[in-house]
Design an enzyme around this catalytic site. Sequence first.
Site, PDB file in Angstrom:
ATOM      1  N   THR A 149      -2.916   3.132   0.155  1.00 11.01           N
ATOM      2  CA  THR A 149      -2.898   1.751  -0.219  1.00 11.01           C
ATOM      3  C   THR A 149      -1.538   1.097  -0.425  1.00 11.01           C
ATOM      4  O   THR A 149      -1.009   1.679  -1.363  1.00 11.01           O
ATOM      5  CB  THR A 149      -3.838   1.566  -1.381  1.00 11.01           C
ATOM      6  OG1 THR A 149      -5.000   2.259  -1.290  1.00 11.01           O
ATOM      7  CG2 THR A 149      -4.298   0.090  -1.391  1.00 11.01           C
ATOM      8  N   GLU A 178      -8.017   3.284   3.956  1.00 12.57           N
ATOM      9  CA  GLU A 178      -9.131   4.230   3.770  1.00 12.57           C
ATOM     10  C   GLU A 178      -9.967   3.652   2.952  1.00 12.57           C
ATOM     11  O   GLU A 178      -9.603   3.252   1.635  1.00 12.57           O
ATOM     12  CB  GLU A 178      -8.549   5.595   3.219  1.00 12.57           C
ATOM     13  CG  GLU A 178      -9.610   6.523   3.201  1.00 12.57           C
ATOM     14  CD  GLU A 178     -10.493   6.695   4.420  1.00 12.57           C
ATOM     15  OE1 GLU A 178      -9.787   7.128   5.345  1.00 12.57           O
ATOM     16  OE2 GLU A 178     -11.635   6.399   4.587  1.00 12.57           O
ATOM     17  N   GLU A 182     -14.435   8.549  -3.631  1.00 12.20           N
ATOM     18  CA  GLU A 182     -14.437   9.867  -4.119  1.00 12.20           C
ATOM     19  C   GLU A 182     -15.861  10.221  -4.511  1.00 12.20           C
ATOM     20  O   GLU A 182     -16.542   9.639  -5.216  1.00 12.20           O
ATOM     21  CB  GLU A 182     -13.439  10.224  -5.209  1.00 12.20           C
ATOM     22  CG  GLU A 182     -11.941  10.071  -4.646  1.00 12.20           C
ATOM     23  CD  GLU A 182     -10.769  10.304  -5.705  1.00 12.20           C
ATOM     24  OE1 GLU A 182     -11.112  10.910  -6.784  1.00 12.20           O
ATOM     25  OE2 GLU A 182      -9.663   9.877  -5.600  1.00 12.20           O
ATOM     26  N   LYS A 233      -7.724  -4.288   2.367  1.00 10.56           N
ATOM     27  CA  LYS A 233      -7.903  -3.067   1.493  1.00 10.56           C
ATOM     28  C   LYS A 233      -7.833  -3.482  -0.054  1.00 10.56           C
ATOM     29  O   LYS A 233      -8.770  -3.234  -0.940  1.00 10.56           O
ATOM     30  CB  LYS A 233      -6.833  -2.067   1.740  1.00 10.56           C
ATOM     31  CG  LYS A 233      -6.786  -0.842   0.858  1.00 10.56           C
ATOM     32  CD  LYS A 233      -8.153   0.094   0.760  1.00 10.56           C
ATOM     33  CE  LYS A 233      -7.629   1.287  -0.213  1.00 10.56           C
ATOM     34  NZ  LYS A 233      -8.587   2.154  -0.245  1.00 10.56           N
ATOM     35  N   ALA A 236     -10.800  -5.769  -1.058  1.00 12.35           N
ATOM     36  CA  ALA A 236     -12.093  -4.836  -1.115  1.00 12.35           C
ATOM     37  C   ALA A 236     -12.265  -4.124  -2.579  1.00 12.35           C
ATOM     38  O   ALA A 236     -13.266  -4.421  -3.188  1.00 12.35           O
ATOM     39  CB  ALA A 236     -12.217  -3.886   0.037  1.00 12.35           C
ATOM     40  N   CYS A 289      -7.700   3.939  -7.752  1.00 10.81           N
ATOM     41  CA  CYS A 289      -7.359   2.601  -6.945  1.00 10.81           C
ATOM     42  C   CYS A 289      -7.574   1.242  -7.622  1.00 10.81           C
ATOM     43  O   CYS A 289      -6.878   0.604  -7.628  1.00 10.81           O
ATOM     44  CB  CYS A 289      -8.421   2.600  -5.679  1.00 10.81           C
ATOM     45  SG  CYS A 289      -7.687   3.737  -4.628  1.00 10.81           S
TER      46      CYS A 289
HETATM   47  C1  UDX Z   1     -12.734   2.821  -4.724  1.00  7.50           C
HETATM   48  C2  UDX Z   1     -13.487   2.009  -3.543  1.00  7.50           C
HETATM   49  O1  UDX Z   1     -14.913   2.136  -3.602  1.00  7.50           O
HETATM   50  C3  UDX Z   1     -13.088   2.871  -2.402  1.00  7.50           C
HETATM   51  O2  UDX Z   1     -13.518   1.953  -1.137  1.00  7.50           O
HETATM   52  C4  UDX Z   1     -11.607   2.966  -2.068  1.00  7.50           C
HETATM   53  O3  UDX Z   1     -11.339   3.498  -1.039  1.00  7.50           O
HETATM   54  C5  UDX Z   1     -10.875   3.570  -3.265  1.00  7.50           C
HETATM   55  O4  UDX Z   1     -11.385   3.025  -4.513  1.00  7.50           O
HETATM   56  P1  UDX Z   1     -13.325   5.130  -5.996  1.00  7.50           P
HETATM   57  O5  UDX Z   1     -12.446   4.936  -7.088  1.00  7.50           O
HETATM   58  O6  UDX Z   1     -12.950   6.634  -5.389  1.00  7.50           O
HETATM   59  O7  UDX Z   1     -13.393   4.241  -4.661  1.00  7.50           O
HETATM   60  O8  UDX Z   1     -14.910   5.103  -6.442  1.00  7.50           O
HETATM   61  P2  UDX Z   1     -15.823   4.200  -6.886  1.00  7.50           P
HETATM   62  O9  UDX Z   1     -17.143   4.812  -6.389  1.00  7.50           O
HETATM   63  O10 UDX Z   1     -15.393   2.732  -6.153  1.00  7.50           O
HETATM   64  O11 UDX Z   1     -15.843   4.149  -8.394  1.00  7.50           O
HETATM   65  C6  UDX Z   1     -14.638   3.552  -9.200  1.00  7.50           C
HETATM   66  C7  UDX Z   1     -15.048   3.384 -10.611  1.00  7.50           C
HETATM   67  O12 UDX Z   1     -15.755   2.427 -10.895  1.00  7.50           O
HETATM   68  C8  UDX Z   1     -15.562   4.715 -11.126  1.00  7.50           C
HETATM   69  O13 UDX Z   1     -15.055   5.137 -12.578  1.00  7.50           O
HETATM   70  C9  UDX Z   1     -17.196   4.429 -11.328  1.00  7.50           C
HETATM   71  O14 UDX Z   1     -17.792   5.211 -12.071  1.00  7.50           O
HETATM   72  C10 UDX Z   1     -16.928   2.806 -11.865  1.00  7.50           C
HETATM   73  N1  UDX Z   1     -18.232   2.304 -11.174  1.00  7.50           N
HETATM   74  C11 UDX Z   1     -18.791   2.109  -9.886  1.00  7.50           C
HETATM   75  C12 UDX Z   1     -19.313   1.822 -12.502  1.00  7.50           C
HETATM   76  O15 UDX Z   1     -18.822   1.820 -13.457  1.00  7.50           O
HETATM   77  N2  UDX Z   1     -20.484   0.988 -11.914  1.00  7.50           N
HETATM   78  C13 UDX Z   1     -20.666   0.977 -10.438  1.00  7.50           C
HETATM   79  O16 UDX Z   1     -21.747   0.242 -10.351  1.00  7.50           O
HETATM   80  C14 UDX Z   1     -19.771   1.074  -9.792  1.00  7.50           C
HETATM   81  P1  ADP Z   2      -4.171   9.939  -2.952  1.00 12.54           P
HETATM   82  O1  ADP Z   2      -5.387   9.700  -3.649  1.00 12.54           O
HETATM   83  O2  ADP Z   2      -3.461   8.839  -2.489  1.00 12.54           O
HETATM   84  O3  ADP Z   2      -4.509  11.184  -1.775  1.00 12.54           O
HETATM   85  P2  ADP Z   2      -2.371  12.106  -4.144  1.00 12.54           P
HETATM   86  O4  ADP Z   2      -2.016  12.050  -5.418  1.00 12.54           O
HETATM   87  O5  ADP Z   2      -3.962  12.925  -4.441  1.00 12.54           O
HETATM   88  O6  ADP Z   2      -2.770  10.973  -3.522  1.00 12.54           O
HETATM   89  O7  ADP Z   2      -1.888  12.687  -2.947  1.00 12.54           O
HETATM   90  C1  ADP Z   2      -0.702  12.240  -2.523  1.00 12.54           C
HETATM   91  C2  ADP Z   2      -0.179  13.712  -1.959  1.00 12.54           C
HETATM   92  O8  ADP Z   2       1.405  13.170  -1.387  1.00 12.54           O
HETATM   93  C3  ADP Z   2       0.561  14.626  -3.112  1.00 12.54           C
HETATM   94  O9  ADP Z   2       0.091  15.726  -2.934  1.00 12.54           O
HETATM   95  C4  ADP Z   2       1.993  14.371  -3.334  1.00 12.54           C
HETATM   96  O10 ADP Z   2       2.675  15.580  -3.341  1.00 12.54           O
HETATM   97  C5  ADP Z   2       2.440  14.089  -1.573  1.00 12.54           C
HETATM   98  N1  ADP Z   2       3.515  13.545  -1.330  1.00 12.54           N
HETATM   99  C6  ADP Z   2       4.213  12.451  -1.982  1.00 12.54           C
HETATM  100  N2  ADP Z   2       5.625  12.413  -1.402  1.00 12.54           N
HETATM  101  C7  ADP Z   2       5.528  12.907  -0.296  1.00 12.54           C
HETATM  102  C8  ADP Z   2       6.806  13.252   0.769  1.00 12.54           C
HETATM  103  N3  ADP Z   2       7.717  12.638   0.766  1.00 12.54           N
HETATM  104  N4  ADP Z   2       6.258  14.225   1.495  1.00 12.54           N
HETATM  105  C9  ADP Z   2       5.173  14.825   1.711  1.00 12.54           C
HETATM  106  N5  ADP Z   2       4.238  14.930   0.403  1.00 12.54           N
HETATM  107  C10 ADP Z   2       4.546  13.865  -0.438  1.00 12.54           C
END
Ligand code: UDX
Ligand code: ADP
Length: 475
Positions: A149, A178, A182, A233, A236, A289
């Site tokens: 993002t 994306e 999660e 992104k 959203a 995010c």
């Molecule tokens: C979010 C977006 O949903 C996803 O599209 C984007 O790619 C990444 O960010 P994520 O953060 O993985 O995904 O989980 P999500 O299900 O969105 O939940 C985010 C937070 O909001 C969590 O802490 C969840 O518990 C909370 N949540 C979600 C609430 O408290 N109430 C709800 O009704 C929904």
């Molecule tokens: P996301 O939730 O966005 O996937 P993460 O922190 O889980 O974020 O993953 C990002 C990954 O990118 C980490 O494992 C980190 O080590 C890797 N990373 C960061 N910078 C570089 C780089 N320059 N080259 C290769 N890998 C990298």
Amino acid sequence: MALKKPFTGIGKTYKNMKITKICCIGAGYVGGPTMAVIAKKNPNIQVTIVDINEQRIAAWNNPDVSKLPIYEPGLAEIVEETRGKNLFFSTNIDKAIDESEMIFISVNTPTKTYGKGKGMAADLKYVELCARNIAEVATSDKIVVEKSTLPVRTAQAIKSILHNIGSQVNFHILSNPEFLAEGTAIEDLLNPDRVLIGGESKIAIESLANVYGSWVPKDRILTTNLWSSELSKLTANAFLAQRVSSINAISELCEHTEANVNEVAKAIGMDSRIGSKFLKASVGFGGSCFQKDILNLVYIARSYNLNEVANYWEQVIIMNDHQKRRFADKLIKTLYNTVSGKKISMLGWAFKKDTNDTRESAAIYVTDHLLNEQAKISVYDPKVPKEKVYSDLNYLNTRTEQENQDNVIINDNPYDTVKDSHAIAIMTEWDEFKNYDWKKIYNDMKKPAFIFDGRNVLDKSEMNKIGFEYFSIGQ
Ligand code: UDX
Ligand code: ADP
């Protein structure tokens, strides 16, 4: 922006842009699951995920797939099926870049912790390092896909680096944000509402669309210009987070009016214009995010002097901080205005169920607040490792590591965790919490036994019947 040269690389010419090898830089929560699904659905494409973190790559290569660095339902099975066939994990970044036609940048873009934009803007240093790395080692033309993002117009910076490092090859930049969440990442990837591809080169867009086309219906693959894709992104995530903050704001009002937030959410969610999703009141949203992306949006709006726009979105974060804070304050107030020396048990540490990710989890901030009030904390989470709990608390720098160690205990068993505690705080909506022997838990706790259900997972009347003093969100 027009390309300087036709899209034919040294030693390689793309006629139909058929992709045979993909490299993904960043083996994290986004890169790992996304590439696993791309590999599963495209057995003829070799997918290599690279990372600078050797430990992480070693964990992805662990023969025991239950020990992968990321927990996501369904992920281990896909990795087991594809790893070593057309899915590879490696630290040899340069090799993977050079041999691939398409490179995904999937590295972390945390909020800046220093300098200009500190606490607001996204830190793009990892993305920039990737762009430089690609420009330096590429000997054939590449399609570079932004997966992380990123703030609007980051593609401009990537382009500038790629096109100015003096390399002889051509680069096409695409934005392909994306949308997976999660805990449901695999399901979201297998069955996406839409795939968004922003870019300028029709051939490049088409070749990425073909990768997704092997399992995603054509009408769900949306193409836009680069900047709309990047902004979509952020938008959203801002809209989703705004819904959570909106219902959380109403939850506080419910607590003062005898309305029930679950009933209100159901009633409004049945209006098809509003819809029922993302209306679950909670102790506050977490995750890597929502906060980061809104801060980013606010920062960008301010940088264009759009103060009303910035203030509007900032309120979503302010409300979320308030929700976490008032949860902790209510707990303290209910425990006769002091938690000093009292044992408070946190059930759940992950920011939501079905993940081992703890980034921005409400549990961290609530615990920090309770520790400031000299509480003794015990923690149980079915998927989060012990060290992660300590590193999350240490990262805040509120007290010494030793103090965190002395005042926080982490158990492998929920019943040991809650034994002798004055109160339980439910921080994550793990399904297993519903099935615990709550009578036993009640008997083992100090009386009066308090539960603060930050996720509304338990049944209020049942808990009251057992004898608990039960408090939840918005009821
Ligand atoms: C979010 C977006 O949903 C996803 O599209 C984007 O790619 C990444 O960010 P994520 O953060 O993985 O995904 O989980 P999500 O299900 O969105 O939940 C985010 C937070 O909001 C969590 O802490 C969840 O518990 C909370 N949540 C979600 C609430 O408290 N109430 C709800 O009704 C929904
Ligand atoms: P996301 O939730 O966005 O996937 P993460 O922190 O889980 O974020 O993953 C990002 C990954 O990118 C980490 O494992 C980190 O080590 C890797 N990373 C960061 N910078 C570089 C780089 N320059 N080259 C290769 N890998 C990298």
